[in-house]
Design a protein around this motif. Structure first.
Motif: not given
Length: 98
Positions: A35-47, A87-94
């Motif tokens: 969900d984080v990867a989908a929410g942020l798209g190419d603004k972040v790499k999730v590994i 997911a929402n908290t992680l998105i805000e942090i990233v």
């Protein structure tokens, strides 16, 4: 470990998830990270990094609790947390590092 350096030395935030298939909390994070990867798209790499297959790296980073989440940007650790996050908290942090 030189590959790890290449992985994290980028201008966008890299969210690393250290996990093991034997840990229920780690497994629960898989959907959240999707969900984080989908929410942020190419603004972040999730590994996702399996500590059972990458013991040397896990030891070098002193990974103790699972899951452990770490954000790197430009090769520098910016944030670290052991345990689950939604997911929402992680998105805000990233987004603080975008």
């Amino acid at each position: 470990m030189s590959k790890f350096g290449e992985l994290i030395d980028v201008e966008i935030p890299v969210l690393l998830d250290f996990y093991t298939e034997l840990n229920d909390a780690s497994i629960a994070m898989h959907d959240i990270l999707r969900d984080v990867a989908a929410g942020l798209g190419d603004k972040v790499k999730v590994i996702k990094i399996d500590v059972d297959k990458n013991r040397e790296l896990a030891e070098a980073l002193r990974i103790k609790g699972l899951p452990t989440l770490i954000i790197y940007k430009n090769g520098e650790m910016k944030w670290r947390h052991s345990g689950e996050k939604d997911a929402n908290t992680l998105i805000e942090i990233v987004q603080e590092y975008v």
